[in-house]
Design an enzyme around this catalytic site. Structure first.
Site, PDB file in Angstrom:
ATOM      1  N   LYS A 265     -40.036  75.910  -4.641  1.00 23.59           N
ATOM      2  CA  LYS A 265     -38.725  75.964  -5.318  1.00 23.59           C
ATOM      3  C   LYS A 265     -38.831  76.712  -6.651  1.00 23.59           C
ATOM      4  O   LYS A 265     -38.013  77.583  -6.942  1.00 23.59           O
ATOM      5  CB  LYS A 265     -38.180  74.546  -5.572  1.00 23.59           C
ATOM      6  CG  LYS A 265     -38.008  73.718  -4.314  1.00 23.59           C
ATOM      7  CD  LYS A 265     -37.371  72.361  -4.604  1.00 23.59           C
ATOM      8  CE  LYS A 265     -38.247  71.395  -5.380  1.00 23.59           C
ATOM      9  NZ  LYS A 265     -39.395  70.850  -4.619  1.00 23.59           N
TER      10      LYS A 265
ATOM     11  N   ARG B 170     -32.613  64.194  -6.458  1.00 24.04           N
ATOM     12  CA  ARG B 170     -33.694  63.736  -5.587  1.00 24.04           C
ATOM     13  C   ARG B 170     -33.381  62.376  -4.987  1.00 24.04           C
ATOM     14  O   ARG B 170     -34.221  61.821  -4.277  1.00 24.04           O
ATOM     15  CB  ARG B 170     -34.986  63.621  -6.393  1.00 24.04           C
ATOM     16  CG  ARG B 170     -35.869  64.842  -6.297  1.00 24.04           C
ATOM     17  CD  ARG B 170     -37.023  64.655  -7.274  1.00 24.04           C
ATOM     18  NE  ARG B 170     -38.225  65.247  -6.818  1.00 24.04           N
ATOM     19  CZ  ARG B 170     -38.800  66.311  -7.408  1.00 24.04           C
ATOM     20  NH1 ARG B 170     -38.227  66.893  -8.435  1.00 24.04           N
ATOM     21  NH2 ARG B 170     -39.925  66.762  -6.962  1.00 24.04           N
TER      22      ARG B 170
ATOM     23  N   ARG C  83     -53.142  74.356  -6.160  1.00 27.84           N
ATOM     24  CA  ARG C  83     -52.444  74.550  -7.435  1.00 27.84           C
ATOM     25  C   ARG C  83     -53.048  73.654  -8.513  1.00 27.84           C
ATOM     26  O   ARG C  83     -53.150  74.039  -9.674  1.00 27.84           O
ATOM     27  CB  ARG C  83     -50.952  74.223  -7.235  1.00 27.84           C
ATOM     28  CG  ARG C  83     -50.098  74.386  -8.474  1.00 27.84           C
ATOM     29  CD  ARG C  83     -48.623  74.276  -8.152  1.00 27.84           C
ATOM     30  NE  ARG C  83     -48.134  72.906  -8.234  1.00 27.84           N
ATOM     31  CZ  ARG C  83     -46.877  72.535  -7.950  1.00 27.84           C
ATOM     32  NH1 ARG C  83     -45.998  73.421  -7.551  1.00 27.84           N
ATOM     33  NH2 ARG C  83     -46.502  71.288  -8.061  1.00 27.84           N
TER      34      ARG C  83
ATOM     35  N   ARG D 162     -51.817  70.030 -13.859  1.00 25.55           N
ATOM     36  CA  ARG D 162     -50.908  68.904 -13.601  1.00 25.55           C
ATOM     37  C   ARG D 162     -51.671  67.753 -12.961  1.00 25.55           C
ATOM     38  O   ARG D 162     -52.190  67.884 -11.862  1.00 25.55           O
ATOM     39  CB  ARG D 162     -49.782  69.349 -12.657  1.00 25.55           C
ATOM     40  CG  ARG D 162     -48.698  70.133 -13.338  1.00 25.55           C
ATOM     41  CD  ARG D 162     -47.630  70.555 -12.367  1.00 25.55           C
ATOM     42  NE  ARG D 162     -47.030  69.441 -11.632  1.00 25.55           N
ATOM     43  CZ  ARG D 162     -45.948  69.558 -10.880  1.00 25.55           C
ATOM     44  NH1 ARG D 162     -45.351  70.722 -10.755  1.00 25.55           N
ATOM     45  NH2 ARG D 162     -45.454  68.513 -10.245  1.00 25.55           N
TER      46      ARG D 162
ATOM     47  N   ARG E  15     -46.068  61.251  -3.670  1.00 22.26           N
ATOM     48  CA  ARG E  15     -44.871  62.083  -3.898  1.00 22.26           C
ATOM     49  C   ARG E  15     -44.172  62.380  -2.579  1.00 22.26           C
ATOM     50  O   ARG E  15     -42.946  62.419  -2.511  1.00 22.26           O
ATOM     51  CB  ARG E  15     -45.252  63.382  -4.622  1.00 22.26           C
ATOM     52  CG  ARG E  15     -45.396  63.131  -6.125  1.00 22.26           C
ATOM     53  CD  ARG E  15     -46.372  64.069  -6.774  1.00 22.26           C
ATOM     54  NE  ARG E  15     -45.920  65.443  -6.805  1.00 22.26           N
ATOM     55  CZ  ARG E  15     -46.755  66.490  -6.945  1.00 22.26           C
ATOM     56  NH1 ARG E  15     -48.053  66.299  -7.048  1.00 22.26           N
ATOM     57  NH2 ARG E  15     -46.265  67.703  -6.985  1.00 22.26           N
TER      58      ARG E  15
HETATM   59  P1  ADP Z   1     -42.837  68.781  -7.306  1.00 26.62           P
HETATM   60  O1  ADP Z   1     -41.566  69.198  -6.635  1.00 26.62           O
HETATM   61  O2  ADP Z   1     -43.945  69.760  -7.097  1.00 26.62           O
HETATM   62  O3  ADP Z   1     -43.239  67.379  -7.008  1.00 26.62           O
HETATM   63  P2  ADP Z   1     -41.522  68.705  -9.941  1.00 26.62           P
HETATM   64  O4  ADP Z   1     -42.059  69.529 -11.035  1.00 26.62           O
HETATM   65  O5  ADP Z   1     -40.190  69.056  -9.400  1.00 26.62           O
HETATM   66  O6  ADP Z   1     -42.657  68.792  -8.846  1.00 26.62           O
HETATM   67  O7  ADP Z   1     -41.484  67.168 -10.368  1.00 26.62           O
HETATM   68  C1  ADP Z   1     -42.602  66.518 -10.922  1.00 26.62           C
HETATM   69  C2  ADP Z   1     -42.310  65.043 -11.209  1.00 26.62           C
HETATM   70  O8  ADP Z   1     -41.208  64.937 -12.143  1.00 26.62           O
HETATM   71  C3  ADP Z   1     -41.859  64.201 -10.011  1.00 26.62           C
HETATM   72  O9  ADP Z   1     -42.941  63.725  -9.247  1.00 26.62           O
HETATM   73  C4  ADP Z   1     -41.099  63.061 -10.747  1.00 26.62           C
HETATM   74  O10 ADP Z   1     -41.980  62.144 -11.327  1.00 26.62           O
HETATM   75  C5  ADP Z   1     -40.396  63.799 -11.873  1.00 26.62           C
HETATM   76  N1  ADP Z   1     -39.043  64.256 -11.466  1.00 26.62           N
HETATM   77  C6  ADP Z   1     -38.613  65.545 -11.396  1.00 26.62           C
HETATM   78  N2  ADP Z   1     -37.328  65.599 -10.991  1.00 26.62           N
HETATM   79  C7  ADP Z   1     -36.929  64.324 -10.787  1.00 26.62           C
HETATM   80  C8  ADP Z   1     -35.727  63.715 -10.339  1.00 26.62           C
HETATM   81  N3  ADP Z   1     -34.644  64.441 -10.014  1.00 26.62           N
HETATM   82  N4  ADP Z   1     -35.677  62.367 -10.247  1.00 26.62           N
HETATM   83  C9  ADP Z   1     -36.732  61.628 -10.569  1.00 26.62           C
HETATM   84  N5  ADP Z   1     -37.902  62.125 -10.978  1.00 26.62           N
HETATM   85  C10 ADP Z   1     -38.028  63.455 -11.090  1.00 26.62           C
END
Ligand code: ADP
Length: 196
Positions: A14, A89, A128, A134, A146
């Site tokens: 994304k 999400r 990654r 991270r 996740r």
């Molecule tokens: P990825 O899609 O690779 O898991 P992101 O960078 O989008 O990584 O998100 C990393 C973390 O940030 C998630 O695992 C969560 O803890 C938090 N997070 C991001 N967006 C949301 C959301 N919309 N609701 C709840 N937690 C979120």
């Protein structure tokens, strides 16, 4: 405004695609993960609140996430549209987004999903993790958590958007350019519809 929700499992690409699409369609890119990580790095009040969840690979509670998201959108009300990356999400977040966009006379135009198989994505994230720094990418248990969060809480959004007639999916396996091209085909169609 053309508001697009980029949808996909962790590691689906994304963020990478958003970088191209925001240029191409002059959209504002809001990545909730990036905003949270910025706050973690700067140890802000929000950063302190979200650290435990993020480090474990759990979703941050809806209330905190939605408040942060609305603050970000409010900074960009004069834009062409927004590319939402990582939000919503959960169903509750999707409802909050619909309600909020309505208050500014706008709406989600479409949700576009990048589809890929879990095992391929888990390998991508572990790769990654070697360079991204991270913590949630470096441990297979956290990555699997996740995916569990995704399957339980985020996957139901596909039906939520399908029932609104707003769900599109593209194959997320291929070169970056190929995937940008697939997404562009969907977005070009939407632009035609929005502009009439
Ligand atoms: P990825 O899609 O690779 O898991 P992101 O960078 O989008 O990584 O998100 C990393 C973390 O940030 C998630 O695992 C969560 O803890 C938090 N997070 C991001 N967006 C949301 C959301 N919309 N609701 C709840 N937690 C979120």
């Amino acid at each position: 405004m053309i508001n697009i929700v980029l949808f996909g499992k962790p590691g689906a690409g994304k963020g990478t695609q958003a970088e191209f699409l925001k240029e191409k369609y002059k959209l504002i890119h809001i990545s909730t993960g990036d905003v949270f990580r910025f706050n973690l790095k700067n140890n802000t009040e929000l950063g302190k609140q979200v650290r435990v969840y993020m480090d474990a690979g759990d979703l941050v509670p809806d209330e905190l996430t939605t408040k942060m998201l609305i603050d970000e959108v409010n900074k960009n009300l004069d834009s062409n549209g927004i590319l939402f990356d990582g939000y919503p999400r959960t169903i509750s977040q999707a409802q909050a987004l619909d309600e909020y966009l309505e208050t500014i006379n706008s709406a989600v135009t479409a949700t576009v999903a990048l589809e890929a198989d879990d095992e391929i994505l888990i390998q991508r994230l572990l790769e990654r993790g070697k360079t991204s720094g991270r913590p949630d990418d470096q441990d297979e248990d956290k990555i699997r958590n996740r995916y569990q969060e995704y399957n339980e809480k985020t996957a139901p959004l596909m039906d939520f958007y399908k029932s609104q007639g707003k769900f599109y999916a593209v194959n997320g396996i291929g070169t970056i350019e190929e995937i940008t091209e697939r997404l562009s085909l969907v977005i070009d169609e939407l632009e035609v519809k929005v502009k009439g």
